[in-house]
Design a protein around this motif. Sequence first.
Motif, PDB file in Angstrom:
ATOM      1  N   GLY A 198      43.662  26.169  28.820  1.00  0.00           N
ATOM      2  CA  GLY A 198      43.343  27.589  28.870  1.00  0.00           C
ATOM      3  C   GLY A 198      44.514  28.383  29.403  1.00  0.00           C
ATOM      4  N   TYR A 199      44.230  29.613  29.772  1.00  0.00           N
ATOM      5  CA  TYR A 199      45.232  30.511  30.322  1.00  0.00           C
ATOM      6  C   TYR A 199      44.769  30.983  31.688  1.00  0.00           C
ATOM      7  N   VAL A 200      45.720  31.161  32.586  1.00  0.00           N
ATOM      8  CA  VAL A 200      45.449  31.813  33.855  1.00  0.00           C
ATOM      9  C   VAL A 200      46.171  33.154  33.804  1.00  0.00           C
ATOM     10  N   ILE A 201      45.442  34.218  34.146  1.00  0.00           N
ATOM     11  CA  ILE A 201      45.973  35.577  34.071  1.00  0.00           C
ATOM     12  C   ILE A 201      45.982  36.183  35.469  1.00  0.00           C
ATOM     13  N   ASN A 202      47.107  36.793  35.832  1.00  0.00           N
ATOM     14  CA  ASN A 202      47.191  37.533  37.085  1.00  0.00           C
ATOM     15  C   ASN A 202      46.616  38.918  36.821  1.00  0.00           C
ATOM     16  N   SER A 203      45.381  39.150  37.232  1.00  0.00           N
ATOM     17  CA  SER A 203      44.720  40.421  36.967  1.00  0.00           C
ATOM     18  C   SER A 203      44.886  41.411  38.109  1.00  0.00           C
ATOM     19  N   GLY A 204      45.671  41.066  39.111  1.00  0.00           N
ATOM     20  CA  GLY A 204      45.932  41.979  40.224  1.00  0.00           C
ATOM     21  C   GLY A 204      47.219  42.755  40.008  1.00  0.00           C
ATOM     22  N   TYR A 205      47.651  43.448  41.058  1.00  0.00           N
ATOM     23  CA  TYR A 205      48.855  44.269  40.965  1.00  0.00           C
ATOM     24  C   TYR A 205      50.038  43.675  41.714  1.00  0.00           C
ATOM     25  N   HIS A 206      49.883  42.470  42.248  1.00  0.00           N
ATOM     26  CA  HIS A 206      50.941  41.848  43.038  1.00  0.00           C
ATOM     27  C   HIS A 206      51.224  40.440  42.531  1.00  0.00           C
ATOM     28  N   LYS A 207      52.423  39.971  42.792  1.00  0.00           N
ATOM     29  CA  LYS A 207      52.852  38.645  42.357  1.00  0.00           C
ATOM     30  C   LYS A 207      52.093  37.562  43.131  1.00  0.00           C
TER      31      LYS A 207
END
Length: 192
Positions: A84-93
């Motif tokens: 699958g994919y992991v997505i950074n849905s926040g605004y920070h690294k």
Amino acid sequence: MSGFTWLHWLTFAVLGMAFVGMITFSLMRLKGQVQYVTIGVAVVFGLILSYISLIALDKKTKKSTLYKLENKRVLRTEEMIFTGYVINSGYHKIANVEMEIKLINLGKATGRVRGTDFYRTNSLFGDLFKSKSDKRKSRPGTRTYTFDIAQNLEPEKRKKFKVRFKFPPYFKDVDFRITLKNDYASQTARWY
């Protein structure tokens, strides 16, 4: 340290100033043994408050989600493969994303999970004198696997992952609990 945002540094600066103020107050106003006790309490309180604020900030600022998560069982090698994919849905690294997969045997069949699914007592002499049928009954009901699936994930970016692990052959009607850990924060989901 790479996972800290400007909010973390601001929080640490405010907590540091409050800590210095408490120490200065205790040095100027208190005398004798009470002064050392107050400083010790302030140090412990400051460390606990820093850790709690670090976890709370990570929960609010660093969010990741799973997308198109699929699982497949390979019977020839008795393995499970999750992709699958992991997505950074926040605004920070996010510095590090870990995925923890917990397999619970007969979790779907019973409809609920009991405390004995997670912990089973063992005794030293009981293990030496067990028959094969007794050993089969004492197989663990859960297995937990942890994988690093992404490092240094930028905001609004995604990364493909693929993890494989040995699947216990005696498990049936398995309930999957998937936990994503972003630096210090974590979120749990149930997968069917």
